[in-house]
Enzyme design. Sequence first.
Site, PDB file in Angstrom:
ATOM      1  N   TYR A  98      94.889  66.232 -20.638  1.00 28.00           N
ATOM      2  CA  TYR A  98      94.771  64.763 -21.193  1.00 28.00           C
ATOM      3  C   TYR A  98      94.426  64.953 -22.667  1.00 28.00           C
ATOM      4  O   TYR A  98      93.916  65.918 -23.197  1.00 28.00           O
ATOM      5  CB  TYR A  98      93.161  64.278 -20.673  1.00 28.00           C
ATOM      6  CG  TYR A  98      93.093  62.751 -20.929  1.00 28.00           C
ATOM      7  CD1 TYR A  98      93.455  61.774 -19.947  1.00 28.00           C
ATOM      8  CD2 TYR A  98      92.024  62.559 -21.944  1.00 28.00           C
ATOM      9  CE1 TYR A  98      93.370  60.336 -20.416  1.00 28.00           C
ATOM     10  CE2 TYR A  98      91.917  61.289 -22.329  1.00 28.00           C
ATOM     11  CZ  TYR A  98      92.324  60.088 -21.344  1.00 28.00           C
ATOM     12  OH  TYR A  98      92.056  58.996 -21.806  1.00 28.00           O
ATOM     13  N   PHE A 167      95.191  54.329 -26.088  1.00 27.48           N
ATOM     14  CA  PHE A 167      96.072  55.698 -26.435  1.00 27.48           C
ATOM     15  C   PHE A 167      95.598  56.850 -25.584  1.00 27.48           C
ATOM     16  O   PHE A 167      94.492  57.020 -25.643  1.00 27.48           O
ATOM     17  CB  PHE A 167      95.928  56.052 -27.718  1.00 27.48           C
ATOM     18  CG  PHE A 167      96.620  57.233 -28.188  1.00 27.48           C
ATOM     19  CD1 PHE A 167      97.664  57.288 -28.810  1.00 27.48           C
ATOM     20  CD2 PHE A 167      96.155  58.833 -27.862  1.00 27.48           C
ATOM     21  CE1 PHE A 167      98.647  58.454 -29.057  1.00 27.48           C
ATOM     22  CE2 PHE A 167      96.652  59.683 -27.870  1.00 27.48           C
ATOM     23  CZ  PHE A 167      98.106  59.633 -28.586  1.00 27.48           C
ATOM     24  N   GLU A 168      96.434  57.194 -24.907  1.00 25.54           N
ATOM     25  CA  GLU A 168      95.981  58.303 -23.918  1.00 25.54           C
ATOM     26  C   GLU A 168      97.510  58.917 -23.659  1.00 25.54           C
ATOM     27  O   GLU A 168      98.290  58.314 -23.042  1.00 25.54           O
ATOM     28  CB  GLU A 168      95.004  58.209 -22.680  1.00 25.54           C
ATOM     29  CG  GLU A 168      95.674  57.182 -21.807  1.00 25.54           C
ATOM     30  CD  GLU A 168      94.565  56.661 -20.676  1.00 25.54           C
ATOM     31  OE1 GLU A 168      93.403  57.356 -20.673  1.00 25.54           O
ATOM     32  OE2 GLU A 168      94.997  56.076 -19.718  1.00 25.54           O
ATOM     33  N   ILE A 169      97.483  60.435 -23.539  1.00 30.63           N
ATOM     34  CA  ILE A 169      98.668  61.082 -22.823  1.00 30.63           C
ATOM     35  C   ILE A 169      97.899  61.878 -21.906  1.00 30.63           C
ATOM     36  O   ILE A 169      97.152  62.739 -22.240  1.00 30.63           O
ATOM     37  CB  ILE A 169      99.330  62.046 -23.925  1.00 30.63           C
ATOM     38  CG1 ILE A 169      99.924  61.048 -24.964  1.00 30.63           C
ATOM     39  CG2 ILE A 169     100.668  62.407 -23.331  1.00 30.63           C
ATOM     40  CD1 ILE A 169     100.521  61.763 -26.147  1.00 30.63           C
TER      41      ILE A 169
END
Length: 291
Positions: A98, A167-169
């Site tokens: 993450y 926003f997150e990957i």
Amino acid sequence: MTSSQTFYELIPAEDWDKPSFIDDEKFEASISRSILDGVIYGGAKSYRNMCHFNSGYFYRQKRLLNYDWYFRVEPDVEYMCDFQYDPFELLRINNKIYGFVIAIPEYENTIPTLWQTVEQFMEENPELIHANNSLDFITSNDTSLNHWQPLVPSSSKYNLCHFWSNFEIGNLNFFRSEAYGKYFDFLDKSGGFYYERWGDAPVHSIGLNILADKNSIHHFEDIGYYHAPYLACPTSRDVIASKRCVCKAYGYDGDKITKPVDVNIHSCLSRWWKYGAGKSFLNDIDYNNSI
């Protein structure tokens, strides 16, 4: 906008609408109370569906089942720097699951009983709590990390810090895991997504903080990002120059924003550096020679 193949899907009603076990009368009362109490987005039924979906259903969508990674992209956001490396590859080769950009406190009146529900979950499922968790990140209250200013008031042990999830990957397999599944189901059955206005950001963050190895969570310090009202930008002048960052944005009122949220006294980033994975520079690339 892209040379790649794209897909557009319709979310099934059973994944988007409120669950059948939610009491309609209690739900409507919650909407009315949220409006009177000024809870942000509290009067929008669709917003509660969105938070519920993003907390426990986005990773179950049929189109995503062949994928391991996702990048959440929201409307009306700005990326303030060039992307000079593949963020998915960075996470993958460094055993991360993450990545986030901004960490800030949540509005407590959106989640009045979330933490006590999480505590009950941890008490009933101690075997799911990761041995190298980042629980201290969300329960510590020392003010030395905030210029000796008091933290945003909280009526529970939860200090309200969370990763801002617009926003997150992340790795979809974490959310598909048995541990996260049990965690979400426990929260879901409590009804807090509809009887209160629980956001997916604190739900994702708390799940990561208790169920994942803290060293598997990465702060993308060199990704410039703006989502009103918060701006994040690199602090290194070399990175700003070589990535051609534009570290200014304009708020809803037209005023120029040049101060990153990271240096705000209420930012939770320094708390993550101390109690989370620390401060590191995994992407040690030569920006000056990057294409």
